[in-house]
Enzyme design. Structure first.
Site, short mmCIF file in Angstrom:
data_model
loop_
_atom_site.label_atom_id
_atom_site.label_comp_id
_atom_site.label_asym_id
_atom_site.label_seq_id
_atom_site.Cartn_x
_atom_site.Cartn_y
_atom_site.Cartn_z
N ASP A 203 -54.10 -53.23 -47.28
CA ASP A 203 -54.54 -52.61 -46.00
C ASP A 203 -53.28 -52.30 -45.15
OD1 ASP A 203 -55.58 -51.84 -43.78
OD2 ASP A 203 -56.76 -53.82 -43.57
N ASP B 257 -62.86 -47.97 -39.74
CA ASP B 257 -63.70 -48.67 -40.10
C ASP B 257 -65.39 -48.49 -39.68
OD1 ASP B 257 -61.34 -50.00 -40.02
OD2 ASP B 257 -62.36 -51.93 -39.75
C1 GAL Z 1 -59.08 -53.48 -41.19
C2 GAL Z 1 -59.98 -52.95 -42.29
C3 GAL Z 1 -61.28 -53.71 -42.36
C4 GAL Z 1 -60.89 -55.01 -42.90
C5 GAL Z 1 -59.99 -55.72 -41.68
C6 GAL Z 1 -59.43 -56.95 -42.00
O1 GAL Z 1 -57.87 -52.83 -41.01
O2 GAL Z 1 -60.33 -51.45 -42.03
O3 GAL Z 1 -62.06 -53.07 -43.54
O4 GAL Z 1 -60.14 -55.30 -44.05
O5 GAL Z 1 -58.84 -54.93 -41.39
O6 GAL Z 1 -58.51 -57.46 -41.07
#
Ligand code: GAL
Length: 413
Positions: free
Chosen positions: A155, A215
């Site tokens: 990520d 998200d």
């Molecule tokens: C975001 C991501 C989410 C989740 C989150 C965890 O950036 O889009 O799906 O993984 O981080 O911190």
């Protein structure tokens, strides 16, 4: 050591930007159909632990989900021991949340015929502030492989949101190669929130799926973006229009985790929840767009209707069809939309989405909408599990507000 190898993926050939063209395309030959499973983030965020994961594995193995193709139980952010920068901390599992370590969970998943996924990111820290993998990619990939990990969500959204394309390509490419250097196959999810036109170059880097948008929130159709950021189901769907050509076996557009069954009750994901009809629409649309199907509700307490939504084998068959062609939006007028997708046996899936607030009769034509010269065809309703008969004229169905009716249509020769 398995070398990362130049793939013969002709389908990916169109995806290379000039910068990526210099290297041959990579492929791990995994995820030939979109990954199906569960991810911990939407419902539990950082409140995850060994007991929850064991119980989720047990639930998936016994509630009918594994039987229809769900495989991955994925730990998202929050499994790590330390918050703070990697230069100051090693990457280790939190010993309080996971007293037996991560390999224990992978072994348990494997003993049930399931797979285990994990989460990291290319920065010093991850999105929730835990230690990331920056500068330690080879070491972390080897550690994940030694634990028996099958899927990595990598990520970049918090660490590399504004990074230049070349940097984003480089950090994902580094982890992709590090994973491919392991003996075990590990599916790679590049979570970059739809920035940098990642779909144009991700497949060539051996990435198996990539988020096409920010998200998802637990909403079907929220006016604007909740908190100025989140996408609802229809936002995400619209974002995917035009991106269908980038997906295919081994490399998929990821519309984000399924919100089915969250019912507005997730302590950590914003959103008011959606109706059963809307959740079923959402599931249908993700399935026909060949998005990974990653549930995020608490699998230990699904009601019957929600479980039936997750486990409809006829809808899942559209998602897992080996041709791997996402549906195209072939018609859109006044909130009434027709999506169509070719299947490997020569039949087609046709979905009718009513975005409006009143019930409407919707019609599709195999000639005008699908551009097919069929004379006679059968129609099967995939939510009713019912053959609707033989037709020579356009087919009409009643579609209630926010519903998606979906049919499999087959030529009678
Ligand atoms: C975001 C991501 C989410 C989740 C989150 C965890 O950036 O889009 O799906 O993984 O981080 O911190």
């Amino acid at each position: 050591m398995r070398n990362w190898i130049a793939s013969g993926l002709a389908a990916a050939g169109m995806l290379f930007s000039a910068a990526v063209q210099a290297e041959p395309p990579l492929s791990n030959h995994l995820a030939l159909t979109p990954p199906m499973g569960w991810s911990s983030w939407n419902n539990f965020a950082e409140k995850i632990n060994e007991q929850l994961i064991i119980e989720t594995i047990d639930a998936m193995a016994t509630n009918g989900m594994q039987a229809v193709g769900y495989q991955y139980v994925n730990l998202d952010d929050g499994w790590q021991r330390y918050k703070g920068e990697r230069k100051d901390h090693p990457l280790e599992a939190d010993p309080v949340k996971f007293p037996h370590g991560i390999k224990y969970l992978a072994d348990y998943a494997h003993s049930k015929g399931l797979k285990l996924g994990i989460y990291s990111g290319p920065g010093q820290t991850t999105c929730a502030g835990y230690t990331g993998s920056e500068g330690h990619e080879a070491q972390d990939a080897a550690m994940f492989a030694s634990w028996g990990i099958d899927h990595l969500k990598y990520d970049s959204c918090c660490s590399h949101k504004d990074a230049k394309d070349e940097v984003v390509k480089s950090v994902f490419g580094t982890m992709s190669k590090a994973l491919m250097a392991q003996k075990r196959g590990i599916v790679l999810h590049a979570c970059h929130c739809g920035w940098s036109h990642i779909w144009e170059w991700a497949a060539a880097l051996g990435i198996n799926h990539w988020r096409i948008g920010q998200d998802i929130s637990d909403d079907f159709d929220y006016p604007g973006n909740r908190e100025g950021y989140y996408f609802d189901v229809l936002d995400m769907l619209d974002h995917g229009v035009g991106l269908e050509k980038y997906a295919g076996p081994g490399h998929w557009n990821d519309y984000d985790m399924l919100i089915v069954g969250l019912d507005g009750k997730s302590a950590d994901l914003v959103g008011a929840g959606a109706s059963n009809v809307e959740y079923r629409s959402h599931f249908t649309l993700w399935a026909i767009e060949n998005s990974p199907l990653l549930a995020s509700a608490d699998l230990r307490m699904l009601d019957r209707y929600t479980l039936e939504t997750f486990t409809n084998p006829e809808i899942i068959a559209l998602n897992q069809d080996r041709l791997g062609k996402p549906a195209q939006r072939v018609r859109s007028k006044d909130g009434l939309e027709v999506f169509a997708k070719e299947l490997s046996d020569g039949s087609w899936a046709v979905a009718l989405l009513n975005r409006g607030s009143t019930t409407e009769d919707m019609t599709f034509s195999v000639h005008k909408d699908l551009n097919l010269g069929w004379v006679k065809y059968t129609v099967r309703d995939l939510w009713k599990h019912k053959d609707m008969g033989e037709f020579e004229i356009p087919y009409t169905a009643e579609v209630i507000s926010h519903e998606t009716r979906v049919f499999r249509v087959t030529e009678i020769k």
